[in-house]
Scaffold this active site. Structure first.
Site, mmCIF file in Angstrom:
data_model
loop_
_atom_site.group_PDB
_atom_site.id
_atom_site.type_symbol
_atom_site.label_atom_id
_atom_site.label_comp_id
_atom_site.label_asym_id
_atom_site.label_seq_id
_atom_site.Cartn_x
_atom_site.Cartn_y
_atom_site.Cartn_z
ATOM 1 N N ARG A 175 -23.065 27.534 54.016
ATOM 2 C CA ARG A 175 -21.911 27.274 53.719
ATOM 3 C C ARG A 175 -22.335 26.733 51.652
ATOM 4 O O ARG A 175 -22.842 26.055 52.099
ATOM 5 C CB ARG A 175 -21.165 25.473 53.479
ATOM 6 C CG ARG A 175 -19.726 25.891 52.476
ATOM 7 C CD ARG A 175 -19.089 25.129 53.259
ATOM 8 N NE ARG A 175 -19.076 23.439 52.658
ATOM 9 C CZ ARG A 175 -18.792 21.872 53.414
ATOM 10 N NH1 ARG A 175 -17.931 22.536 53.976
ATOM 11 N NH2 ARG A 175 -19.560 20.969 52.964
ATOM 12 N N SER A 244 -10.961 26.574 59.866
ATOM 13 C CA SER A 244 -10.791 25.093 59.045
ATOM 14 C C SER A 244 -9.428 25.294 59.310
ATOM 15 O O SER A 244 -8.234 25.954 58.983
ATOM 16 C CB SER A 244 -10.984 25.013 57.670
ATOM 17 O OG SER A 244 -12.559 25.274 57.839
ATOM 18 N N LYS A 273 -16.579 19.366 48.612
ATOM 19 C CA LYS A 273 -16.338 20.547 48.107
ATOM 20 C C LYS A 273 -15.301 21.062 47.321
ATOM 21 O O LYS A 273 -14.506 19.752 47.227
ATOM 22 C CB LYS A 273 -15.289 21.601 49.726
ATOM 23 C CG LYS A 273 -16.176 21.638 51.329
ATOM 24 C CD LYS A 273 -15.260 21.881 52.239
ATOM 25 C CE LYS A 273 -14.093 23.524 51.579
ATOM 26 N NZ LYS A 273 -13.818 24.060 52.581
#
Length: 349
Positions: A175, A244, A273
């Site tokens: 990520r 998600s 995030k």
């Protein structure tokens, strides 16, 4: 003849139901499950007007078939594939018998229906067998690893991955939001080499193009990314799609649309995030554990200190991000967390 018709309608519908439930509960495959259900309902409703007549002629006690089955002991299915194939043969043979019975009773409309459904099952049988060969059921590891360059104490994503692998982590998600596509591709090529060599599942977050270029094992997408069915067309049946989710409706939709697993969170507030939604808390996790049949990973603000509360709500797979990547000794930290998860699971059993 009505007794024969009653027996074969039950045989056909029972065979359909066995296959349907396997596709529904084991593989979570929506399209094939729907098609099986439609065929089953067509057969079951085709003779509604004869229901009482068929029941009147039912005679289980004097059915010599029970004795024949016991003596021959023919049906010894040993695998999911053999169960599916066996039940398809049961369905097809029953439909062929129903065709002949309907013809002898001058019920030509039903004769045509039985023949049509029988031919439908030949295609379904082929599709389903190929599907289960290509689509093994996913099992998520107890600890789900995610790279986090900003919180890595100056170490590279490659360094983080090497430490994860050293600790025997079995799934790693790449990520990365801040690097260029060229830089991300370069890193993912190296990570793919490392994960392939060490038999580690490699998931790429968001960047479907990079996942395809490096032949990653799958992708993880968010609620604002491409729809699951479009992603599936791009990456193929044998790749993993994770999604998600932040609410029961999103979880249910992801399951019905064909996701292989879902992320459940953020459970607690998180800073790993940007533009992340508010923490969903443990209640949503508890709902998922009771209502969703595909694998799920709990994520968002989870630390070793609060992991017990997450595991107590039924989570079998947990993602811890910053606490791992910020650790001075990532490998030892990963091993400690895995040990804690496994001990918790063992004690609950």
């Amino acid at each position: 003849m009505y007794r024969l018709m009653d027996s074969n309608i039950n045989r056909v519908c029972e065979g359909f139901r066995v296959i349907e439930d396997i596709l529904r509960f084991k593989y979570n495959e929506l399209n094939l499950t729907k098609r099986l259900k439609v065929s089953r309902h067509r057969i079951r409703t085709s003779l509604y007007q004869l229901d009482k007549t068929l029941l009147h002629h039912r005679d289980v006690q004097s059915d010599i078939g029970l004795i024949v089955d016991q003596d021959l002991n023919l049906e010894e299915f040993k695998s999911i594939e053999s169960i599916i194939l066996g039940n398809f043969k049961r369905v097809q043979e029953g439909l062929r018998t129903l065709e002949e019975i309907a013809k002898s009773l001058n019920r030509f409309e039903e004769n045509t229906l039985f023949k049509e459904v029988r031919y439908v099952t030949y295609n379904l049988e082929r599709e389903i067998i190929f599907y289960i060969e290509e689509k093994p059921l996913l099992t998520l590891p107890s600890l789900y690893g995610i790279t986090y360059l900003k919180g890595s104490r100056g170490r590279s994503n490659i360094d983080i991955v090497e430490e994860f692998i050293k600790a025997d982590l079995k799934l790693i998600q790449y990520r990365e939001k801040d690097l260029s596509q060229k830089e991300k591709l370069k890193e993912c090529i190296k990570i793919r080499e490392l994960t392939s060599k060490n038999n580690v599942t490699f998931i790429v977050n968001d960047d479907i193009d990079i996942a395809l270029l490096v032949d990653a094992d799958g992708v993880h997408i968010g609620q604002d990314d491409l729809p699951i069915n479009r992603v599936r067309k791009l990456i193929g049946k044998n790749k993993i799609i994770g999604v998600s989710t932040h609410s029961p409706s999103q979880a249910k939709k992801a399951e019905l649309d064909g996701a292989d697993y879902i992320g459940v969170g953020p459970i607690f507030p998180t800073k790993t995030k940007v533009n992340v939604c508010k923490a969903v808390g443990l209640d949503y996790l508890k709902w998922v554990e009771k209502n969703i049949s595909i694998p799920f990973v709990a994520i968002g603000g989870i630390k070793e200190a609060n992991i017990d509360s997450v595991l107590s709500q039924g989570a079998k797979s947990v993602a811890i991000v910053s606490e791992l990547t910020l650790s001075n000794d990532i490998s030892s930290k990963v091993k400690a967390v895995i040990r804690k998860i496994e001990e918790k699971s063992y004690n609950e059993v």
